[in-house]
Design an enzyme around this catalytic site. Sequence first.
Site, PDB file in Angstrom:
ATOM      1  N   HIS A  83       0.830  -1.211   0.000  1.00 55.63           N
ATOM      2  CA  HIS A  83       0.000   0.000   0.000  1.00 55.63           C
ATOM      3  C   HIS A  83       0.862   1.257   0.000  1.00 55.63           C
ATOM      4  O   HIS A  83       0.635   2.181  -0.748  1.00 55.63           O
ATOM      5  CB  HIS A  83      -0.939  -0.011   1.208  1.00 55.63           C
ATOM      6  CG  HIS A  83      -1.947   1.088   1.194  1.00 55.63           C
ATOM      7  ND1 HIS A  83      -1.639   2.379   1.531  1.00 55.63           N
ATOM      8  CD2 HIS A  83      -3.269   1.074   0.868  1.00 55.63           C
ATOM      9  CE1 HIS A  83      -2.717   3.130   1.417  1.00 55.63           C
ATOM     10  NE2 HIS A  83      -3.730   2.348   1.021  1.00 55.63           N
ATOM     11  N   ARG A  84       1.810   1.354   0.871  1.00 53.68           N
ATOM     12  CA  ARG A  84       2.802   2.429   1.010  1.00 53.68           C
ATOM     13  C   ARG A  84       2.240   3.773   1.470  1.00 53.68           C
ATOM     14  O   ARG A  84       2.950   4.779   1.445  1.00 53.68           O
ATOM     15  CB  ARG A  84       3.599   2.620  -0.294  1.00 53.68           C
ATOM     16  CG  ARG A  84       4.337   1.385  -0.696  1.00 53.68           C
ATOM     17  CD  ARG A  84       5.412   1.579  -1.704  1.00 53.68           C
ATOM     18  NE  ARG A  84       5.053   2.342  -2.865  1.00 53.68           N
ATOM     19  CZ  ARG A  84       5.831   2.466  -3.919  1.00 53.68           C
ATOM     20  NH1 ARG A  84       6.999   1.861  -3.948  1.00 53.68           N
ATOM     21  NH2 ARG A  84       5.452   3.189  -4.946  1.00 53.68           N
ATOM     22  N   ASP A  85       0.984   3.816   1.915  1.00 56.60           N
ATOM     23  CA  ASP A  85       0.441   5.077   2.433  1.00 56.60           C
ATOM     24  C   ASP A  85      -0.648   4.806   3.470  1.00 56.60           C
ATOM     25  O   ASP A  85      -1.690   5.448   3.471  1.00 56.60           O
ATOM     26  CB  ASP A  85      -0.111   5.923   1.277  1.00 56.60           C
ATOM     27  CG  ASP A  85      -0.378   7.367   1.687  1.00 56.60           C
ATOM     28  OD1 ASP A  85       0.246   7.841   2.660  1.00 56.60           O
ATOM     29  OD2 ASP A  85      -1.213   8.018   1.025  1.00 56.60           O
ATOM     30  N   ILE A  86      -0.394   3.843   4.360  1.00 57.37           N
ATOM     31  CA  ILE A  86      -1.369   3.543   5.406  1.00 57.37           C
ATOM     32  C   ILE A  86      -1.353   4.671   6.427  1.00 57.37           C
ATOM     33  O   ILE A  86      -0.301   5.018   6.970  1.00 57.37           O
ATOM     34  CB  ILE A  86      -1.053   2.195   6.099  1.00 57.37           C
ATOM     35  CG1 ILE A  86      -1.228   1.037   5.124  1.00 57.37           C
ATOM     36  CG2 ILE A  86      -1.917   1.996   7.343  1.00 57.37           C
ATOM     37  CD1 ILE A  86      -2.657   0.778   4.699  1.00 57.37           C
ATOM     38  N   ASN A  90      -6.787   6.923   5.242  1.00 58.56           N
ATOM     39  CA  ASN A  90      -6.954   5.883   4.230  1.00 58.56           C
ATOM     40  C   ASN A  90      -7.558   4.597   4.791  1.00 58.56           C
ATOM     41  O   ASN A  90      -7.537   3.565   4.136  1.00 58.56           O
ATOM     42  CB  ASN A  90      -5.616   5.571   3.554  1.00 58.56           C
ATOM     43  CG  ASN A  90      -5.141   6.720   2.689  1.00 58.56           C
ATOM     44  OD1 ASN A  90      -5.929   7.550   2.271  1.00 58.56           O
ATOM     45  ND2 ASN A  90      -3.862   6.778   2.433  1.00 58.56           N
TER      46      ASN A  90
END
Length: 122
Positions: A83-86, A90
């Site tokens: 995911h890289r943007d938890i 989000n």
Amino acid sequence: MTHIIIYREIAVLKKLDHPNVVKLVEVLDDPAEDQLYLVFQLLEGGPVVEVPSEQPLSEDLARKYFRDALLGVEYLHFQRIAHRDIKPANLLLGDGRVQVADLGACGELAAAGELSGATSGR
């Protein structure tokens, strides 16, 4: 460049099917305005960052929400997606569970669980 990112996100979202990952319902193209519209399932609870905080969550509910988020991330990893943007914005609440959303910064995982690209984030 922006269109490439959006098309990648659409391709990723179309193949996902898990109760803890937000579901893409439809993609609408408006060529007159050069716009794409992504239609997602309705999650009426909104982002967990907006959960009313007058009363702290019970330990059981906090544990359930955390487990939901982990199950969503685990599913993504099983699909070889990082995911890289938890972040709380989000993680959305709907149908009594937390669902992972916004895969715009996602990356593909290599076989050993490493990202297959040199950079991360946006």
